[in-house]
Design a protein around this motif. Sequence first.
Motif, mmCIF file in Angstrom:
data_model
loop_
_atom_site.group_PDB
_atom_site.id
_atom_site.type_symbol
_atom_site.label_atom_id
_atom_site.label_comp_id
_atom_site.label_asym_id
_atom_site.label_seq_id
_atom_site.Cartn_x
_atom_site.Cartn_y
_atom_site.Cartn_z
ATOM 1 N N GLU A 45 0.838 -1.193 0.000
ATOM 2 C CA GLU A 45 0.000 0.000 0.000
ATOM 3 C C GLU A 45 0.877 1.249 0.000
ATOM 4 O O GLU A 45 1.941 1.283 0.604
ATOM 5 N N ASP A 46 0.418 2.273 -0.662
ATOM 6 C CA ASP A 46 1.113 3.552 -0.740
ATOM 7 C C ASP A 46 1.352 4.096 0.670
ATOM 8 O O ASP A 46 0.443 4.135 1.494
ATOM 9 N N LEU A 47 2.560 4.520 0.950
ATOM 10 C CA LEU A 47 2.927 5.036 2.265
ATOM 11 C C LEU A 47 2.073 6.245 2.655
ATOM 12 O O LEU A 47 1.728 6.411 3.822
ATOM 13 N N ARG A 48 1.686 7.065 1.694
ATOM 14 C CA ARG A 48 0.828 8.218 1.989
ATOM 15 C C ARG A 48 -0.529 7.773 2.510
ATOM 16 O O ARG A 48 -1.078 8.385 3.436
ATOM 17 N N VAL A 49 -1.052 6.700 1.946
ATOM 18 C CA VAL A 49 -2.338 6.165 2.387
ATOM 19 C C VAL A 49 -2.205 5.623 3.814
ATOM 20 O O VAL A 49 -3.058 5.884 4.667
ATOM 21 N N LYS B 44 -0.058 6.514 6.133
ATOM 22 C CA LYS B 44 0.107 7.629 7.070
ATOM 23 C C LYS B 44 -1.203 8.383 7.282
ATOM 24 O O LYS B 44 -1.506 8.803 8.405
ATOM 25 N N THR B 45 -1.979 8.554 6.235
ATOM 26 C CA THR B 45 -3.264 9.242 6.361
ATOM 27 C C THR B 45 -4.209 8.452 7.251
ATOM 28 O O THR B 45 -4.839 9.006 8.156
ATOM 29 N N ILE C 242 -6.186 17.011 7.283
ATOM 30 C CA ILE C 242 -6.585 16.477 5.983
ATOM 31 C C ILE C 242 -7.888 17.157 5.573
ATOM 32 O O ILE C 242 -8.549 17.793 6.390
ATOM 33 N N THR D 80 -10.786 13.783 1.766
ATOM 34 C CA THR D 80 -9.794 12.728 1.997
ATOM 35 C C THR D 80 -10.329 11.719 3.002
ATOM 36 O O THR D 80 -10.193 10.504 2.808
ATOM 37 N N HIS E 88 -11.531 7.329 2.382
ATOM 38 C CA HIS E 88 -11.090 6.158 3.152
ATOM 39 C C HIS E 88 -12.228 5.508 3.939
ATOM 40 O O HIS E 88 -12.213 4.296 4.168
#
Length: 63
Positions: free
Chosen positions: A5-9, A11-12, A43, A47, A51
């Motif tokens: 999974e994308d690190l930005r996802v 962290k969010t 955020i 956003t 999620h």
Amino acid sequence: MKDREDLRVVKTREAIRDVFQTMICEMDYDQITVKELARRARINRKTFYSHYTGLDDLLQQRQ
């Protein structure tokens, strides 16, 4: 590769969960708003909704 999974996802989602946990300790569940949670997590509300479908969804996924 889409295995990771994308690190930005990541962290969010962590920020959302951490802020939600803090807010649960500070106030009743029915006083928590997505607007305030998003402000504290730094955020956009959009956003948050990308999620989770809402606060109930977030609460259910925590369990």
